[in-house]
Scaffold this motif. Structure first.
Motif, PDB file in Angstrom:
ATOM      1  N   THR A  95      -5.730   4.686 -22.539  1.00 19.77           N
ATOM      2  CA  THR A  95      -5.738   3.423 -21.760  1.00 19.77           C
ATOM      3  C   THR A  95      -4.312   3.281 -21.003  1.00 19.77           C
ATOM      4  OG1 THR A  95      -4.752   2.230 -23.768  1.00 19.77           O
ATOM      5  CG2 THR A  95      -7.355   2.044 -23.324  1.00 19.77           C
ATOM      6  N   TYR A  96      -4.088   2.483 -19.826  1.00 24.99           N
ATOM      7  CA  TYR A  96      -2.843   2.111 -19.427  1.00 24.99           C
ATOM      8  C   TYR A  96      -2.855   0.907 -18.579  1.00 24.99           C
ATOM      9  CZ  TYR A  96      -5.047   4.157 -15.155  1.00 24.99           C
ATOM     10  OH  TYR A  96      -5.734   4.347 -13.852  1.00 24.99           O
ATOM     11  N   ASP A  97      -1.638   0.383 -18.410  1.00 27.52           N
ATOM     12  CA  ASP A  97      -1.764  -0.899 -17.869  1.00 27.52           C
ATOM     13  C   ASP A  97      -1.278  -0.635 -16.239  1.00 27.52           C
ATOM     14  OD1 ASP A  97      -2.608  -2.231 -20.031  1.00 27.52           O
ATOM     15  OD2 ASP A  97      -0.881  -3.063 -20.539  1.00 27.52           O
ATOM     16  N   TRP A  98      -1.749  -1.378 -15.335  1.00 25.07           N
ATOM     17  CA  TRP A  98      -1.467  -0.962 -13.802  1.00 25.07           C
ATOM     18  C   TRP A  98      -1.347  -2.320 -13.268  1.00 25.07           C
ATOM     19  CZ3 TRP A  98      -0.091   3.375 -11.028  1.00 25.07           C
ATOM     20  CH2 TRP A  98      -0.244   3.161  -9.553  1.00 25.07           C
ATOM     21  N   MET A 149      -3.824  -5.225 -14.746  1.00 16.47           N
ATOM     22  CA  MET A 149      -5.016  -4.587 -15.359  1.00 16.47           C
ATOM     23  C   MET A 149      -5.060  -3.673 -16.475  1.00 16.47           C
ATOM     24  SD  MET A 149      -7.246  -4.503 -11.747  1.00 16.47           S
ATOM     25  CE  MET A 149      -8.937  -4.105 -12.276  1.00 16.47           C
ATOM     26  N   ARG A 150      -5.852  -3.688 -17.461  1.00 20.98           N
ATOM     27  CA  ARG A 150      -5.965  -2.475 -18.308  1.00 20.98           C
ATOM     28  C   ARG A 150      -7.029  -1.607 -18.096  1.00 20.98           C
ATOM     29  NH1 ARG A 150      -4.254  -4.066 -24.042  1.00 20.98           N
ATOM     30  NH2 ARG A 150      -2.076  -3.864 -23.017  1.00 20.98           N
ATOM     31  N   TRP A 151      -6.711  -0.431 -17.770  1.00 25.83           N
ATOM     32  CA  TRP A 151      -7.727   0.672 -17.542  1.00 25.83           C
ATOM     33  C   TRP A 151      -7.966   1.346 -18.518  1.00 25.83           C
ATOM     34  CZ3 TRP A 151     -10.109   1.213 -12.656  1.00 25.83           C
ATOM     35  CH2 TRP A 151      -9.765   0.282 -11.726  1.00 25.83           C
ATOM     36  N   GLU A 182     -13.040   2.276 -16.616  1.00 25.36           N
ATOM     37  CA  GLU A 182     -13.292   0.826 -16.834  1.00 25.36           C
ATOM     38  C   GLU A 182     -12.169   0.280 -16.791  1.00 25.36           C
ATOM     39  OE1 GLU A 182     -15.024  -0.701 -20.700  1.00 25.36           O
ATOM     40  OE2 GLU A 182     -15.093   1.596 -20.825  1.00 25.36           O
ATOM     41  N   ALA A 183     -12.140  -1.176 -16.339  1.00 22.79           N
ATOM     42  CA  ALA A 183     -10.914  -2.024 -16.366  1.00 22.79           C
ATOM     43  C   ALA A 183     -10.978  -3.396 -16.849  1.00 22.79           C
ATOM     44  CB  ALA A 183     -10.108  -1.807 -15.170  1.00 22.79           C
ATOM     45  N   GLU A 184     -10.147  -4.010 -17.392  1.00 23.63           N
ATOM     46  CA  GLU A 184     -10.116  -5.608 -17.421  1.00 23.63           C
ATOM     47  C   GLU A 184      -8.755  -6.422 -17.171  1.00 23.63           C
ATOM     48  OE1 GLU A 184      -9.063  -5.576 -22.296  1.00 23.63           O
ATOM     49  OE2 GLU A 184     -11.033  -6.097 -21.543  1.00 23.63           O
ATOM     50  N   PRO A 185      -9.086  -7.477 -16.469  1.00 18.98           N
ATOM     51  CA  PRO A 185      -7.564  -8.063 -16.080  1.00 18.98           C
ATOM     52  C   PRO A 185      -7.101  -8.594 -17.285  1.00 18.98           C
ATOM     53  CG  PRO A 185      -9.571  -9.540 -15.777  1.00 18.98           C
ATOM     54  CD  PRO A 185     -10.301  -8.459 -16.356  1.00 18.98           C
ATOM     55  N   LEU A 186      -5.603  -8.679 -17.197  1.00 19.90           N
ATOM     56  CA  LEU A 186      -4.789  -9.173 -18.235  1.00 19.90           C
ATOM     57  C   LEU A 186      -3.945 -10.225 -17.589  1.00 19.90           C
ATOM     58  CD1 LEU A 186      -3.225  -5.986 -20.060  1.00 19.90           C
ATOM     59  CD2 LEU A 186      -5.213  -7.296 -20.543  1.00 19.90           C
ATOM     60  N   HIS A 234       2.844   1.236 -12.263  1.00 23.76           N
ATOM     61  CA  HIS A 234       3.122   1.506 -13.898  1.00 23.76           C
ATOM     62  C   HIS A 234       4.578   0.778 -14.093  1.00 23.76           C
ATOM     63  CE1 HIS A 234      -0.149   4.090 -15.030  1.00 23.76           C
ATOM     64  NE2 HIS A 234       0.330   5.254 -14.204  1.00 23.76           N
ATOM     65  N   LEU A 235       5.427   0.444 -12.889  1.00 31.38           N
ATOM     66  CA  LEU A 235       6.692  -0.067 -13.092  1.00 31.38           C
ATOM     67  C   LEU A 235       6.676  -1.641 -13.291  1.00 31.38           C
ATOM     68  CD1 LEU A 235       8.195   2.197 -10.234  1.00 31.38           C
ATOM     69  CD2 LEU A 235       8.019   2.636 -12.739  1.00 31.38           C
ATOM     70  N   THR A 236       7.603  -2.011 -13.786  1.00 32.13           N
ATOM     71  CA  THR A 236       7.749  -3.585 -13.983  1.00 32.13           C
ATOM     72  C   THR A 236       8.379  -4.021 -12.815  1.00 32.13           C
ATOM     73  OG1 THR A 236       9.865  -3.290 -14.918  1.00 32.13           O
ATOM     74  CG2 THR A 236       8.087  -3.424 -16.422  1.00 32.13           C
ATOM     75  N   LYS A 237       8.392  -5.257 -12.178  1.00 33.39           N
ATOM     76  CA  LYS A 237       9.130  -5.737 -11.124  1.00 33.39           C
ATOM     77  C   LYS A 237      10.665  -5.354 -11.128  1.00 33.39           C
ATOM     78  CE  LYS A 237       9.849  -9.946  -8.577  1.00 33.39           C
ATOM     79  NZ  LYS A 237       9.413 -11.661  -8.477  1.00 33.39           N
ATOM     80  N   ALA A 238      11.518  -5.411 -12.245  1.00 31.87           N
ATOM     81  CA  ALA A 238      12.566  -5.171 -12.376  1.00 31.87           C
ATOM     82  C   ALA A 238      12.779  -3.721 -11.895  1.00 31.87           C
ATOM     83  CB  ALA A 238      13.104  -5.743 -13.736  1.00 31.87           C
TER      84      ALA A 238
END
Length: 243
Positions: free
Chosen positions: A205-208, A184-186, A175-179, A119-123
Protein backbone atom coordinates in the motif's frame (compact mmCIF):
# COMPACT_ATOMS: atom_id res chain seq x y z
CA UNK A 1 13.50 8.81 6.96
CA UNK A 2 12.38 8.71 3.33
CA UNK A 3 9.79 6.00 2.63
CA UNK A 4 10.68 3.15 0.28
CA UNK A 5 7.71 2.56 -2.02
CA UNK A 6 9.18 0.05 -4.45
CA UNK A 7 11.51 -2.49 -2.86
CA UNK A 8 8.73 -4.89 -1.86
CA UNK A 9 7.51 -5.25 -5.44
CA UNK A 10 10.70 -4.50 -7.35
CA UNK A 11 10.91 -8.01 -8.82
CA UNK A 12 7.72 -7.31 -10.80
CA UNK A 13 8.41 -3.71 -11.78
CA UNK A 14 9.81 -4.33 -15.26
CA UNK A 15 6.43 -5.67 -16.35
CA UNK A 16 4.84 -2.39 -15.26
CA UNK A 17 7.63 -0.30 -16.76
CA UNK A 18 7.39 -2.01 -20.14
CA UNK A 19 3.74 -1.04 -20.44
CA UNK A 20 4.28 2.38 -18.92
CA UNK A 21 6.91 3.36 -21.46
CA UNK A 22 4.59 2.46 -24.35
CA UNK A 23 2.15 5.19 -23.28
CA UNK A 24 4.72 7.67 -21.97
CA UNK A 25 7.56 7.65 -24.52
CA UNK A 26 5.73 9.66 -27.17
CA UNK A 27 4.48 12.46 -24.89
CA UNK A 28 7.82 12.67 -23.09
CA UNK A 29 9.72 12.90 -26.37
CA UNK A 30 7.39 15.69 -27.50
CA UNK A 31 7.84 17.52 -24.19
CA UNK A 32 11.64 17.39 -24.51
CA UNK A 33 11.65 18.74 -28.06
CA UNK A 34 13.46 22.06 -28.25
CA UNK A 35 15.18 21.81 -24.86
CA UNK A 36 18.41 23.82 -24.77
CA UNK A 37 20.87 21.11 -23.77
CA UNK A 38 23.80 23.51 -23.48
CA UNK A 39 22.78 24.47 -19.96
CA UNK A 40 23.76 21.22 -18.28
CA UNK A 41 22.46 17.70 -17.74
CA UNK A 42 18.88 16.54 -17.79
CA UNK A 43 17.88 15.39 -14.31
CA UNK A 44 15.56 12.43 -13.90
CA UNK A 45 14.10 12.10 -10.41
CA UNK A 46 12.77 8.61 -9.71
CA UNK A 47 14.47 6.81 -12.59
CA UNK A 48 13.20 3.36 -11.63
CA UNK A 49 14.65 0.63 -13.82
CA UNK A 50 15.80 3.07 -16.50
CA UNK A 51 13.23 2.69 -19.26
CA UNK A 52 12.34 6.40 -19.16
CA UNK A 53 16.06 7.18 -18.88
CA UNK A 54 16.54 5.49 -22.26
CA UNK A 55 13.70 7.57 -23.76
CA UNK A 56 15.34 10.79 -22.55
CA UNK A 57 18.67 9.70 -24.01
CA UNK A 58 17.10 8.93 -27.38
CA UNK A 59 15.13 12.19 -27.45
CA UNK A 60 18.18 14.31 -26.62
CA UNK A 61 21.26 12.70 -28.21
CA UNK A 62 24.53 13.48 -26.47
CA UNK A 63 23.09 15.19 -23.41
CA UNK A 64 24.39 13.98 -20.01
CA UNK A 65 21.72 12.62 -17.66
CA UNK A 66 21.63 12.42 -13.88
CA UNK A 67 19.34 9.49 -13.00
CA UNK A 68 18.31 9.48 -9.32
CA UNK A 69 16.76 6.35 -7.81
CA UNK A 70 16.76 5.67 -4.04
CA UNK A 71 15.36 2.11 -4.11
CA UNK A 72 18.27 -0.36 -4.02
CA UNK A 73 16.73 -3.13 -6.17
CA UNK A 74 15.33 -0.64 -8.65
CA UNK A 75 18.70 1.11 -8.83
CA UNK A 76 20.40 -2.23 -9.43
CA UNK A 77 18.24 -2.76 -12.51
CA UNK A 78 18.84 0.84 -13.61
CA UNK A 79 22.61 0.42 -13.29
CA UNK A 80 22.47 -2.86 -15.21
CA UNK A 81 20.53 -1.22 -18.05
CA UNK A 82 22.95 1.72 -18.21
CA UNK A 83 26.04 -0.51 -18.00
CA UNK A 84 24.77 -2.75 -20.80
CA UNK A 85 24.25 0.09 -23.27
CA UNK A 86 27.40 1.76 -24.62
CA UNK A 87 25.73 5.13 -25.20
CA UNK A 88 23.97 5.24 -21.82
CA UNK A 89 27.14 4.17 -20.05
CA UNK A 90 28.92 7.28 -21.35
CA UNK A 91 26.12 9.70 -20.53
CA UNK A 92 24.12 8.55 -17.50
CA UNK A 93 25.24 9.10 -13.92
CA UNK A 94 23.22 7.00 -11.47
CA UNK A 95 22.77 8.50 -8.00
CA UNK A 96 21.01 7.15 -4.91
CA UNK A 97 19.52 10.32 -3.38
CA UNK A 98 15.74 10.70 -3.09
CA UNK A 99 14.04 13.87 -4.31
CA UNK A 100 14.18 15.37 -0.81
CA UNK A 101 17.98 15.12 -0.60
CA UNK A 102 19.15 15.50 -4.18
CA UNK A 103 22.39 17.39 -4.81
CA UNK A 104 22.51 19.01 -8.25
CA UNK A 105 24.92 21.04 -10.39
CA UNK A 106 24.42 24.80 -10.58
CA UNK A 107 22.60 24.63 -13.91
CA UNK A 108 20.52 21.94 -15.60
CA UNK A 109 18.75 21.82 -18.96
CA UNK A 110 15.53 20.07 -17.93
CA UNK A 111 14.02 17.87 -15.23
CA UNK A 112 11.86 14.75 -15.60
CA UNK A 113 9.82 13.59 -12.57
CA UNK A 114 7.70 10.51 -13.21
CA UNK A 115 5.97 8.57 -10.44
CA UNK A 116 7.23 10.80 -7.62
CA UNK A 117 5.38 14.08 -6.95
CA UNK A 118 2.32 12.51 -5.32
CA UNK A 119 4.53 10.75 -2.78
CA UNK A 120 5.90 14.09 -1.54
CA UNK A 121 4.31 16.34 1.07
CA UNK A 122 3.48 19.93 0.18
CA UNK A 123 6.53 21.14 2.14
CA UNK A 124 8.79 18.63 0.38
CA UNK A 125 7.45 19.72 -3.00
CA UNK A 126 8.07 23.35 -2.12
CA UNK A 127 11.69 22.60 -1.25
CA UNK A 128 12.06 20.63 -4.49
CA UNK A 129 10.65 23.42 -6.67
CA UNK A 130 13.00 25.92 -5.05
CA UNK A 131 15.94 23.58 -5.59
CA UNK A 132 15.10 23.14 -9.26
CA UNK A 133 13.75 26.52 -10.32
CA UNK A 134 16.97 28.47 -9.86
CA UNK A 135 18.99 25.91 -11.82
CA UNK A 136 16.81 25.97 -14.94
CA UNK A 137 17.18 28.50 -17.75
CA UNK A 138 14.23 30.60 -18.89
CA UNK A 139 11.95 28.20 -20.74
CA UNK A 140 13.56 25.16 -19.14
CA UNK A 141 10.89 22.55 -18.35
CA UNK A 142 10.11 20.30 -15.43
CA UNK A 143 8.17 17.43 -17.00
CA UNK A 144 5.88 15.77 -14.47
CA UNK A 145 3.69 12.68 -14.47
CA UNK A 146 0.47 12.69 -12.49
CA UNK A 147 -1.90 9.87 -11.58
CA UNK A 148 -4.66 11.26 -13.78
CA UNK A 149 -7.71 10.01 -11.84
CA UNK A 150 -9.46 13.37 -11.39
CA UNK A 151 -10.73 14.13 -7.90
CA UNK A 152 -9.94 11.75 -5.06
CA UNK A 153 -12.41 8.86 -5.16
CA UNK A 154 -12.76 5.16 -4.51
CA UNK A 155 -11.30 2.98 -7.25
CA UNK A 156 -12.68 -0.59 -7.11
CA UNK A 157 -10.25 -3.48 -7.63
CA UNK A 158 -9.26 -4.01 -11.25
CA UNK A 159 -6.55 -5.92 -13.06
CA UNK A 160 -3.92 -3.61 -14.53
CA UNK A 161 -1.93 -6.22 -16.44
CA UNK A 162 -1.42 -9.91 -17.04
CA UNK A 163 1.88 -11.30 -18.34
CA UNK A 164 3.40 -14.74 -18.77
CA UNK A 165 7.04 -15.65 -18.13
CA UNK A 166 7.97 -19.28 -18.62
CA UNK A 167 5.40 -21.45 -16.87
CA UNK A 168 4.13 -18.64 -14.66
CA UNK A 169 1.47 -15.98 -15.22
CA UNK A 170 1.59 -12.70 -13.31
CA UNK A 171 -1.41 -10.49 -12.59
CA UNK A 172 -1.24 -6.98 -11.18
CA UNK A 173 -4.32 -5.74 -9.37
CA UNK A 174 -4.90 -2.30 -7.88
CA UNK A 175 -7.56 -0.43 -5.93
CA UNK A 176 -7.77 2.83 -4.00
CA UNK A 177 -9.79 4.70 -1.40
CA UNK A 178 -9.81 8.43 -0.60
CA UNK A 179 -8.28 9.65 2.63
CA UNK A 180 -8.11 13.21 3.90
CA UNK A 181 -8.25 15.95 1.26
CA UNK A 182 -6.91 14.76 -2.09
CA UNK A 183 -4.79 11.94 -0.68
CA UNK A 184 -5.65 8.45 -1.92
CA UNK A 185 -4.46 5.18 -0.45
CA UNK A 186 -3.58 2.69 -3.18
CA UNK A 187 -3.31 -1.04 -2.63
CA UNK A 188 -1.52 -3.12 -5.23
CA UNK A 189 -1.41 -6.90 -5.36
CA UNK A 190 0.64 -9.26 -7.49
CA UNK A 191 -0.69 -12.77 -8.04
CA UNK A 192 1.62 -15.43 -9.44
CA UNK A 193 0.03 -18.48 -11.07
CA UNK A 194 1.72 -21.65 -12.27
CA UNK A 195 -0.27 -23.91 -14.55
CA UNK A 196 -3.39 -22.12 -13.38
CA UNK A 197 -2.71 -22.51 -9.66
CA UNK A 198 -2.06 -19.49 -7.44
CA UNK A 199 1.39 -20.06 -5.95
CA UNK A 200 2.32 -16.66 -4.53
CA UNK A 201 0.95 -13.21 -3.74
CA UNK A 202 2.62 -9.91 -2.92
CA UNK A 203 0.69 -6.87 -1.67
CA UNK A 204 1.66 -3.33 -0.80
CA UNK A 205 0.00 0.00 0.00
CA UNK A 206 1.06 3.59 -0.50
CA UNK A 207 -0.48 7.04 -0.21
CA UNK A 208 -0.52 9.40 -3.18
CA UNK A 209 -1.73 13.00 -3.22
CA UNK A 210 -4.00 13.52 -6.19
CA UNK A 211 -2.49 16.71 -7.61
CA UNK A 212 -3.47 18.80 -10.62
CA UNK A 213 -0.97 20.35 -13.00
CA UNK A 214 -2.39 23.77 -12.19
CA UNK A 215 -1.76 23.26 -8.48
CA UNK A 216 1.83 22.17 -9.09
CA UNK A 217 2.42 25.24 -11.25
CA UNK A 218 1.06 27.49 -8.49
CA UNK A 219 3.29 25.80 -5.90
CA UNK A 220 6.35 26.08 -8.12
CA UNK A 221 5.73 29.67 -9.27
CA UNK A 222 5.93 28.50 -12.88
CA UNK A 223 3.63 28.35 -15.88
CA UNK A 224 2.28 25.02 -17.11
CA UNK A 225 1.07 23.21 -20.20
CA UNK A 226 -0.57 19.83 -20.60
CA UNK A 227 1.36 17.37 -22.77
CA UNK A 228 -1.02 14.40 -22.64
CA UNK A 229 -4.18 13.68 -20.69
CA UNK A 230 -4.87 10.42 -18.93
CA UNK A 231 -6.57 7.82 -21.09
CA UNK A 232 -7.00 4.11 -20.50
CA UNK A 233 -6.41 2.87 -16.93
CA UNK A 234 -2.72 3.10 -16.21
CA UNK A 235 -2.13 5.76 -18.84
CA UNK A 236 -0.64 8.78 -17.06
CA UNK A 237 -1.28 12.49 -17.30
CA UNK A 238 1.92 14.30 -18.33
CA UNK A 239 2.49 18.02 -18.13
CA UNK A 240 5.23 20.64 -18.16
CA UNK A 241 6.10 23.25 -15.59
CA UNK A 242 8.00 26.00 -17.39
CA UNK A 243 10.35 28.52 -15.82
Amino acid sequence: MVADYYTASAEFYEMVAARHVRTSAGPLTAALAGVDTTRGPVVEIGAGTGRITAVIAQALPGVPIIAAEPSVPMRAMLTSRVFGDEDLRKRVTVVAEPAQELTLPDTVSAVVIFGVVGHLTKAERGDLWRNLRGRLPDGGPIIVELMGVGTARRVPPFRMLRETIGEQTYEWWTEAEPLEGEVMRWRTSWKVFRRGKLVRTNSDTYDWENLSLERLAQEAGMSSSLVSAAGVPGSPEIGKLIR
